[in-house]
Design an enzyme around this catalytic site. Structure first.
Site, PDB file in Angstrom:
ATOM      1  N   ASP A   8       1.668  -9.075   1.530  1.00  0.00           N
ATOM      2  CA  ASP A   8       1.315  -7.672   1.609  1.00  0.00           C
ATOM      3  C   ASP A   8       0.749  -7.282   0.236  1.00  0.00           C
ATOM      4  O   ASP A   8       0.916  -8.019  -0.742  1.00  0.00           O
ATOM      5  CB  ASP A   8       2.581  -6.879   1.953  1.00  0.00           C
ATOM      6  CG  ASP A   8       2.351  -5.394   1.969  1.00  0.00           C
ATOM      7  OD1 ASP A   8       1.304  -4.955   2.493  1.00  0.00           O
ATOM      8  OD2 ASP A   8       3.225  -4.662   1.462  1.00  0.00           O
ATOM      9  N   ASP A  10       0.339  -3.469  -1.352  1.00  0.00           N
ATOM     10  CA  ASP A  10       1.023  -2.368  -2.042  1.00  0.00           C
ATOM     11  C   ASP A  10       2.540  -2.562  -1.993  1.00  0.00           C
ATOM     12  O   ASP A  10       3.126  -2.730  -0.925  1.00  0.00           O
ATOM     13  CB  ASP A  10       0.654  -1.024  -1.399  1.00  0.00           C
ATOM     14  CG  ASP A  10      -0.849  -0.764  -1.429  1.00  0.00           C
ATOM     15  OD1 ASP A  10      -1.554  -1.406  -2.241  1.00  0.00           O
ATOM     16  OD2 ASP A  10      -1.315   0.069  -0.645  1.00  0.00           O
ATOM     17  N   ASN A  53      -2.155  -3.008   5.291  1.00  0.00           N
ATOM     18  CA  ASN A  53      -2.529  -1.774   5.996  1.00  0.00           C
ATOM     19  C   ASN A  53      -3.126  -0.798   4.989  1.00  0.00           C
ATOM     20  O   ASN A  53      -2.512  -0.525   3.964  1.00  0.00           O
ATOM     21  CB  ASN A  53      -1.289  -1.112   6.617  1.00  0.00           C
ATOM     22  CG  ASN A  53      -0.688  -1.913   7.765  1.00  0.00           C
ATOM     23  OD1 ASN A  53      -1.306  -2.830   8.289  1.00  0.00           O
ATOM     24  ND2 ASN A  53       0.514  -1.538   8.146  1.00  0.00           N
ATOM     25  N   GLN A  54      -4.271  -0.256   5.286  1.00  0.00           N
ATOM     26  CA  GLN A  54      -4.892   0.744   4.399  1.00  0.00           C
ATOM     27  C   GLN A  54      -5.388   1.919   5.233  1.00  0.00           C
ATOM     28  O   GLN A  54      -6.599   2.174   5.359  1.00  0.00           O
ATOM     29  CB  GLN A  54      -6.034   0.103   3.592  1.00  0.00           C
ATOM     30  CG  GLN A  54      -5.568  -0.924   2.574  1.00  0.00           C
ATOM     31  CD  GLN A  54      -4.677  -0.338   1.480  1.00  0.00           C
ATOM     32  OE1 GLN A  54      -4.793   0.839   1.127  1.00  0.00           O
ATOM     33  NE2 GLN A  54      -3.755  -1.149   0.948  1.00  0.00           N
ATOM     34  N   LYS A 103      -0.072  -3.681  10.832  1.00  0.00           N
ATOM     35  CA  LYS A 103       1.289  -4.206  10.893  1.00  0.00           C
ATOM     36  C   LYS A 103       2.238  -3.073  11.285  1.00  0.00           C
ATOM     37  O   LYS A 103       2.069  -1.966  10.804  1.00  0.00           O
ATOM     38  CB  LYS A 103       1.704  -4.799   9.535  1.00  0.00           C
ATOM     39  CG  LYS A 103       0.901  -6.036   9.131  1.00  0.00           C
ATOM     40  CD  LYS A 103       1.255  -6.497   7.708  1.00  0.00           C
ATOM     41  CE  LYS A 103       0.748  -5.505   6.678  1.00  0.00           C
ATOM     42  NZ  LYS A 103       1.009  -5.952   5.271  1.00  0.00           N
ATOM     43  N   ASP A 128       7.080  -5.648   1.568  1.00  0.00           N
ATOM     44  CA  ASP A 128       8.081  -4.707   1.056  1.00  0.00           C
ATOM     45  C   ASP A 128       8.507  -3.685   2.106  1.00  0.00           C
ATOM     46  O   ASP A 128       9.192  -2.734   1.769  1.00  0.00           O
ATOM     47  CB  ASP A 128       7.555  -3.983  -0.195  1.00  0.00           C
ATOM     48  CG  ASP A 128       6.489  -2.965   0.130  1.00  0.00           C
ATOM     49  OD1 ASP A 128       5.681  -3.232   1.053  1.00  0.00           O
ATOM     50  OD2 ASP A 128       6.462  -1.909  -0.512  1.00  0.00           O
TER      51      ASP A 128
HETATM   52 MG   LIG Z   1       3.611  -2.656   1.241  1.00  0.00          MG
END
Ligand SMILES: [Mg+2]
Ligand SMILES: [Zn+2]
Length: 185
Positions: A8, A10, A53-54, A103, A128
């Site tokens: 991942d 961020d 994911n953005q 996700k 995370d």
């Molecule tokens: Mg993350």
């Protein structure tokens, strides 16, 4: 044999923005020792793939071009530090778009697998959030949770969760210890 790690972005590589998104390069801050961790993976022959994911893109908070620029810059910094990122996959959609790539859906992971040919069972996923763990569970990848001091991170530990650690660097240590054949090539 080629070895891969799925990361991942961020909260694993860079500091996550609470309730928000990294919308400019100025906001992209590598977490402590993340660059060292990425170098370690490269030194041990791992190919690193980022799956992120953005939704800020779908919400209009940053353009695909800005996201691409941020990506180019952080990948360049990783390389300057001796690491390597083979590919970065993003889901730009909002949750309500109900896409197949955000996700915990597994579309991005399946795309990465199709393009690189790894076995999920042999490929650790480091994330995370709960959605990372759920996605890992669905594809059968062993998962490592970077909790970074968050006390609320008691995940619904699925069978795929092999460890909860403080940082990407600790996650890499765990992965290397579980992959004893993984030596620098
Ligand atoms: Mg993350
Ligand atoms: Zn998507």
């Amino acid at each position: 044999m080629r070895k891969f790690v799925l990361l991942d972005r961020d909260g694993v590589i860079n500091r996550r923005i609470a309730d928000g998104y990294v919308t400019s390069w100025e906001q992209f801050e590598f977490l402590p020792r993340a660059l060292d961790a990425l170098k370690r993976l490269a030194d041990h022959g791992y190919e690193t793939i980022v799956v992120s994911n953005q939704a800020g893109v779908g919400k209009g908070l940053l353009s695909p071009e800005v996201l691409e620029d941020i990506t180019r810059r952080f990948v360049a910094q990783v390389e300057a530090h001796g690491g390597r990122i083979s590919k970065v996959y993003y889901c730009p959609h909002r949750p309500e778009d109900r896409c197949r790539c955000r996700k915990p859906e597994v579309g991005l992971l399946l795309q990465a697998q199709a393009e690189h040919g790894f076995n999920f069972a042999d490929t650790f996923l480091v994330g995370d959030s709960e959605s990372d763990l759920m996605a890992a569970e669905r594809v059968g990848s062993p998962a490592v949770l970077v909790a970074a001091g968050r006390v609320d991170s008691t995940p619904a530990a699925g069978r795929s969760l092999v460890g909860v650690v403080e940082s990407l660097n600790d996650a890499v240590g765990l992965i290397l210890s579980r992959h004893p054949v993984a030596r620098a090539q």
